[in-house]
Design a protein around this motif. Sequence first.
Motif, short mmCIF file in Angstrom:
data_model
loop_
_atom_site.label_atom_id
_atom_site.label_comp_id
_atom_site.label_asym_id
_atom_site.label_seq_id
_atom_site.Cartn_x
_atom_site.Cartn_y
_atom_site.Cartn_z
N PRO A 1 0.79 -1.22 0.00
CA PRO A 1 0.00 0.00 0.00
C PRO A 1 0.83 1.28 0.00
N ALA A 2 2.05 1.25 0.57
CA ALA A 2 2.85 2.47 0.66
C ALA A 2 3.47 2.85 -0.68
N ALA A 3 3.67 1.88 -1.56
CA ALA A 3 4.32 2.17 -2.85
C ALA A 3 3.28 2.22 -3.96
N PRO A 4 3.30 3.30 -4.75
CA PRO A 4 2.34 3.36 -5.86
C PRO A 4 2.66 2.27 -6.88
N SER A 5 1.62 1.62 -7.38
CA SER A 5 1.80 0.57 -8.38
C SER A 5 0.48 0.36 -9.10
N PRO A 6 0.53 -0.34 -10.23
CA PRO A 6 -0.73 -0.67 -10.90
C PRO A 6 -1.59 -1.55 -9.99
N PRO A 7 -2.89 -1.55 -10.21
CA PRO A 7 -3.76 -2.41 -9.39
C PRO A 7 -3.35 -3.87 -9.49
N ILE A 8 -3.52 -4.59 -8.40
CA ILE A 8 -3.24 -6.03 -8.39
C ILE A 8 -4.41 -6.77 -9.04
N ALA A 9 -5.62 -6.39 -8.66
CA ALA A 9 -6.82 -7.03 -9.18
C ALA A 9 -7.91 -5.97 -9.34
N VAL A 10 -8.81 -6.20 -10.28
CA VAL A 10 -9.86 -5.22 -10.56
C VAL A 10 -11.19 -5.92 -10.80
N ALA A 11 -12.25 -5.31 -10.29
CA ALA A 11 -13.61 -5.74 -10.59
C ALA A 11 -14.38 -4.47 -10.96
N ARG A 12 -15.04 -4.46 -12.08
CA ARG A 12 -15.75 -3.27 -12.53
C ARG A 12 -17.25 -3.47 -12.38
N ARG A 13 -17.92 -2.45 -11.84
CA ARG A 13 -19.36 -2.44 -11.66
C ARG A 13 -19.91 -1.10 -12.11
N THR A 14 -21.18 -1.05 -12.43
CA THR A 14 -21.83 0.22 -12.75
C THR A 14 -22.50 0.75 -11.48
N VAL A 15 -22.79 2.03 -11.45
CA VAL A 15 -23.42 2.64 -10.28
C VAL A 15 -24.77 1.97 -10.01
N SER A 16 -25.47 1.57 -11.06
CA SER A 16 -26.77 0.94 -10.86
C SER A 16 -26.66 -0.42 -10.16
N GLU A 17 -25.47 -1.00 -10.12
CA GLU A 17 -25.26 -2.29 -9.44
C GLU A 17 -24.92 -2.12 -7.96
N LEU A 18 -24.77 -0.88 -7.50
CA LEU A 18 -24.40 -0.63 -6.10
C LEU A 18 -25.63 -0.52 -5.24
N PRO A 19 -25.59 -0.96 -3.99
CA PRO A 19 -24.47 -1.63 -3.34
C PRO A 19 -24.27 -3.02 -3.95
N ALA A 20 -23.05 -3.53 -3.82
CA ALA A 20 -22.71 -4.82 -4.41
C ALA A 20 -21.78 -5.60 -3.51
N VAL A 21 -21.86 -6.90 -3.64
CA VAL A 21 -20.89 -7.79 -2.99
C VAL A 21 -19.90 -8.17 -4.09
N VAL A 22 -18.62 -7.91 -3.84
CA VAL A 22 -17.57 -8.17 -4.82
C VAL A 22 -16.55 -9.10 -4.20
N SER A 23 -16.21 -10.15 -4.92
CA SER A 23 -15.16 -11.06 -4.47
C SER A 23 -13.95 -10.87 -5.35
N LEU A 24 -12.81 -10.60 -4.74
CA LEU A 24 -11.56 -10.47 -5.48
C LEU A 24 -10.71 -11.69 -5.21
N THR A 25 -10.25 -12.33 -6.28
CA THR A 25 -9.40 -13.51 -6.17
C THR A 25 -8.24 -13.36 -7.16
N ASP A 26 -7.38 -14.36 -7.18
CA ASP A 26 -6.28 -14.36 -8.14
C ASP A 26 -6.78 -14.33 -9.59
N ALA A 27 -8.02 -14.73 -9.83
CA ALA A 27 -8.59 -14.73 -11.18
C ALA A 27 -8.71 -13.32 -11.75
N GLN A 28 -8.80 -12.30 -10.90
CA GLN A 28 -8.89 -10.91 -11.37
C GLN A 28 -7.52 -10.24 -11.46
N SER A 29 -6.46 -10.99 -11.32
CA SER A 29 -5.11 -10.44 -11.37
C SER A 29 -4.88 -9.66 -12.66
N MET A 30 -4.27 -8.50 -12.54
CA MET A 30 -4.01 -7.65 -13.71
C MET A 30 -2.71 -8.03 -14.41
#
Length: 84
Positions: free
Chosen positions: A1-30
């Motif tokens: 967290p202290a060092a700036p870097s590209p995201p490790i994993a990403v999940a994209r949602r639209t505002v209409s999908e919020l609130p949302a439950v999001v699971s981040l795993t190695d499958a979303q690795s960038m």
Amino acid sequence: PAAPSPPIAVARRTVSELPAVVSLTDAQSMVEGRNLSAFAEIEILARVSLSGGPAAASGDWFGSMLVRPAESKSVTLTIDQQVP
């Protein structure tokens, strides 16, 4: 967290999908070989992008928190701050 870097994993949602439950795993690795499970501490960041782009811009709303996955399998993140 202290060092700036590209995201490790990403999940994209639209505002209409919020609130949302999001699971981040190695499958979303960038980047191949840079797995989420390899980190002892991560910063989770959720942003509502007014432009639709990936970079933070003035007026966007966001929420963030530091998480240690070994200590917490589930967290609640609130989007309650605005980029100046």
